[in-house]
Design a protein around this motif. Structure first.
Motif, PDB file in Angstrom:
ATOM      1  N   GLU A 248      -4.347  35.959   1.797  1.00 25.74           N
ATOM      2  CA  GLU A 248      -4.794  35.843   0.402  1.00 25.74           C
ATOM      3  C   GLU A 248      -4.214  36.892  -0.608  1.00 25.74           C
TER       4      GLU A 248
ATOM      5  N   VAL B 181      -3.055  39.063  -8.210  1.00 25.63           N
ATOM      6  CA  VAL B 181      -2.037  37.982  -8.576  1.00 25.63           C
ATOM      7  C   VAL B 181      -1.108  38.294  -9.709  1.00 25.63           C
TER       8      VAL B 181
ATOM      9  N   GLY C 275      -0.638  27.531  -7.893  1.00 27.46           N
ATOM     10  CA  GLY C 275      -1.383  26.540  -7.470  1.00 27.46           C
ATOM     11  C   GLY C 275      -0.846  25.624  -7.058  1.00 27.46           C
TER      12      GLY C 275
ATOM     13  N   PHE D 248       2.370  24.186  -2.574  1.00 25.85           N
ATOM     14  CA  PHE D 248       1.938  25.478  -3.349  1.00 25.85           C
ATOM     15  C   PHE D 248       3.201  26.074  -4.272  1.00 25.85           C
TER      16      PHE D 248
ATOM     17  N   GLU E  99       4.811  28.922  -7.219  1.00 22.53           N
ATOM     18  CA  GLU E  99       4.397  30.147  -7.871  1.00 22.53           C
ATOM     19  C   GLU E  99       5.416  30.322  -8.954  1.00 22.53           C
TER      20      GLU E  99
ATOM     21  N   LYS F  42      -7.639  34.265  -7.881  1.00 25.59           N
ATOM     22  CA  LYS F  42      -7.716  34.784  -6.445  1.00 25.59           C
ATOM     23  C   LYS F  42      -7.027  33.521  -5.740  1.00 25.59           C
ATOM     24  N   GLN F  43      -6.021  33.727  -4.946  1.00 27.09           N
ATOM     25  CA  GLN F  43      -5.422  32.825  -3.910  1.00 27.09           C
ATOM     26  C   GLN F  43      -5.707  33.047  -2.580  1.00 27.09           C
ATOM     27  N   ASP F  44      -6.499  31.717  -1.858  1.00 23.94           N
ATOM     28  CA  ASP F  44      -7.108  32.262  -0.530  1.00 23.94           C
ATOM     29  C   ASP F  44      -5.760  31.860   0.218  1.00 23.94           C
TER      30      ASP F  44
ATOM     31  N   GLN G 249      -3.630  30.324   3.290  1.00 25.24           N
ATOM     32  CA  GLN G 249      -3.253  28.775   3.318  1.00 25.24           C
ATOM     33  C   GLN G 249      -3.098  28.538   4.981  1.00 25.24           C
TER      34      GLN G 249
END
Length: 644
Positions: free
Chosen positions: A141, A147, A152, A213, A215, A255-257, A259
């Motif tokens: 995460e 970030v 996404g 995903f 970036e 926030k990126q959880d 994966q």
């Protein structure tokens, strides 16, 4: 070697003058030391241990000390300790993934090659004794403020019905404004589906799609977008450039959880290695795996490959084909506690590990897989504090009672509850009824079924991840027959998040792990992962009873449901009960594998005849520990038996 004071010391410390002696010293450190010696002396006494049991630290060589996240007892008697990256991002970045095999019979250890990051996977006992391990970690995460590159989910589409296309990791997607984003994993985009209307001859092409995903290549807010857009794939030319493209709704600095991954393995306890099998259709991080009555395994919930909780896309693994197929659609929060009950229905206790909205999928209930219906079960007090609670199918399994113990508020809440509750699923309209309270509000409590039909509970913390020095150094027994707790000896090692406990074949309980958020009361120093292994010896193995245990002699290794099984024993006259206990596979206080099944006992001359229940929903296929228990409640060492 426990401390044993001299006769003179005993008289001085334990006599009526102890308070004056200590007060005269006028030294807090000395007083603390003396109290510690009194405590050590007291807990080493045979009478104390015969009533409360005892704890002992295992000697774990430094090279085998690991961040135990998952613990599972194998049919060989060894314990599989899975760390993966162990909640350590540096280990993840280095590709250092760890599994250790521990043999409690001689306290020996060995490392096992770990193929992927199985940190926060799911696991279940298979019918042949292998351990199914599915899911794990694809990415750690990134918290709010950490970030720096907008990211996404990107849907990649292929309109070509003639061939699939492989896009490697790092494939770039360019927005209409020229901003580029790169994928973090390789993906295979299937060919489009082509259908023809036989009456009109019209051909329809439906694009295929996969998700990945992405970036931003550049840091900063310039790459943030909340608009639906189509993205060209950099490097593709001609028809490929026209047929393949990406679509994203928004790409943000939120926030990126964590994966998940789709990878699935069977751990072979004889070869002692992971065997790859067909991956899941969905990536999963924090999933629950539960064995069904036919030996197949249901995989439920988890965070997917872009860090979003799965909306209810469940699947079933068939050990015969080594493949997954779609299961009934139903949403649960992560690591939901699901128990196989009579009739093949699953009971959801409401216990979970946390990810998911507070107002969705939190209600306990009975899930009928056959028609995919869910009947809510009420009566739970402190229903908003089921996260990080403990739950289990109480012994014996025939009673069909499920207990929930403790728990806390959603997420990082400071709230915790001392509430316990029990539901009788044999009732026409099951509802939870209050059980006896725990000594205090408790999250992360581990609960272990013992051969004598009691439940041993240990550890936990009052606050989130032991925050503010809130770890609970207490243990207790729950007696289902009396519906009450009684105290056990206190553990030395605190256990909260990422801690596990399980029953060993010799009747002891082993505890592992703990991942405190902070290391001090003021929450200014980061906590460190607990790598010590502590073993609890129950009272039934003290007071000379360990030297006079019933012994399970020769008998069949393979049992048949609805049939008798005869075992030789020189202790037939004093055998009172027999239990089949399914070995544990536990993580995040979730252990849906353990269950204790009562066997009817008929005594003979030098033997006992045991009646095995016919109902497969009581005894899902697999290996079990067979215990004989005498009239004093002392269990034998386990004999491994198999129910196909």
């Amino acid at each position: 070697m426990p401390y044993r004071p001299s006769a003179r010391m005993k008289k001085t410390l334990l006599g009526t003058g102890v308070g004056l002696v200590l007060a005269g010293l006028n030294a807090p450190a000395t007083i603390g030391f003396a109290r510690e010696q009194i405590h050590d002396y007291r807990i080493a006494q045979p009478a104390y241990q015969a009533r409360y049991g005892s704890w002992q630290l295992a000697n774990v060589p430094e090279s085998y000390r690991t961040n135990t996240i998952h613990a599972a007892l194998l049919r060989t008697g060894k314990v599989l300790l899975i760390a993966g990256s162990g909640n350590d991002e540096e280990q993840f970045d280095a590709g250092t993934f760890v599994t250790v095999l521990w043999d409690p019979s001689d306290n020996s250890y060995e490392r096992v090659e770990t193929p992927e990051d199985l940190f926060c996977a799911g696991h279940s006992q298979l019918a042949d004794g292998k351990m199914l391990v599915a899911g794990g970690t694809a990415r750690y995460e990134l918290l709010e403020g950490g970030v720096t590159r907008a990211g996404g989910g990107m849907i990649v589409k292929n309109e070509n019905p003639d061939r699939p296309h492989t896009l490697p990791e790092g494939t770039r997607f360019r927005s209409p404004s020229g901003v580029e984003y790169a994928s973090d994993t390789p993906v295979i985009v299937p060919r489009a589906k082509k259908t023809e209307n036989k009456k009109t001859g019209k051909v329809t092409v439906t694009p295929s799609e996969v998700r990945v995903f992405v970036e931003a290549v550049e840091e900063g807010e310039e790459s943030v977008t909340d608009r639906h857009a189509q993205y060209r794939i950099v490097g593709l030319k001609g028809k490929d450039a026209d047929n393949l493209y990406g679509i994203a709704e928004k790409l943000t600095l939120d926030k990126q959880d964590f994966q998940g991954i789709k990878d699935t393995y069977e751990f072979d306890p004889v070869a002692e290695r992971y065997l790859p099998v067909d991956p899941m259709a969905e990536a999963r991080w924090y999933p629950t795996l539960v064995t069904l009555e036919d030996g197949r395994v249901l995989s439920v919930s988890g965070l997917d490959d872009i860090g979003e909780i799965l909306p209810g896309d469940n699947e079933i693994y068939d050990p015969k084909t080594k493949k997954w197929s779609a299961a009934p659609h139903r949403y649960f929060p992560t690591y939901p506690a699901l128990f196989l009950t009579k009739g093949g229905k699953l009971f959801y206790s409401g216990a979970n590990a946390g990810y998911g909205p507070a107002d969705k999928g939190r209600d306990p209930g009975i899930w009928d897989l056959a028609n995919n219906t869910f009947e809510k079960v009420g009566g739970m007090t402190d229903a908003d504090q089921l996260e990080t609670s403990s739950s289990l199918l109480l012994p014996p399994a025939q009673d069909q009672k499920v207990m929930v113990l403790g728990g806390g508020g959603i997420g990082e809440s400071e709230r915790s509850t001392a509430r316990t509750a029990v539901v009788d699923l044999n009732e026409d309209k099951p509802a939870f009824k209050p059980g006896p309270d725990l000594p205090q509000g408790t999250r992360y409590l581990n609960s272990v079924i013992l051969p004598d039909d009691t439940v041993f509970t240990t550890g936990g913390s009052e606050n989130y991840r032991g925050r503010s020095n809130s770890d609970i150094l207490k243990a207790q027994f729950y007696d289902p027959a009396k519906n009450e707790f009684r105290p056990a000896a206190d553990p030395e090692v605190p256990r909260n998040y990422h801690a596990e406990a399980l029953l060993l074949p010799d009747g002891r309980v082993a505890t592992f792990g703990s991942d405190p958020l902070f290391g001090d009361r003021s929450n200014t120093r980061l906590g460190t992962f607990e790598k010590r292994v502590e073993i609890y010896t129950p009272p039934y193995l003290h007071g000379g009873r360990a030297d006079n245990r019933p012994v399970v002699g020769d008998g069949p290794e393979r049992l048949r449901r609805g049939a008798e099984a005869v075992f030789e024993t020189g202790d037939a006259s004093r055998v009172a009960r027999a239990r089949l206990i399914r070995p544990s596979a536990v993580t995040h206080v979730t252990d849906v594998e353990q269950r204790s099944v009562a066997l009817e006992v008929t005594k003979g001359d030098g033997r006992v005849r045991l009646d095995v229940p016919e109902d497969r929903t009581l005894t899902p296929p697999g290996w079990y520990m067979l215990f004989l228990i005498d009239t004093e409640g002392t269990p034998s060492e386990a004999k491994w038996v198999h129910l196909p």
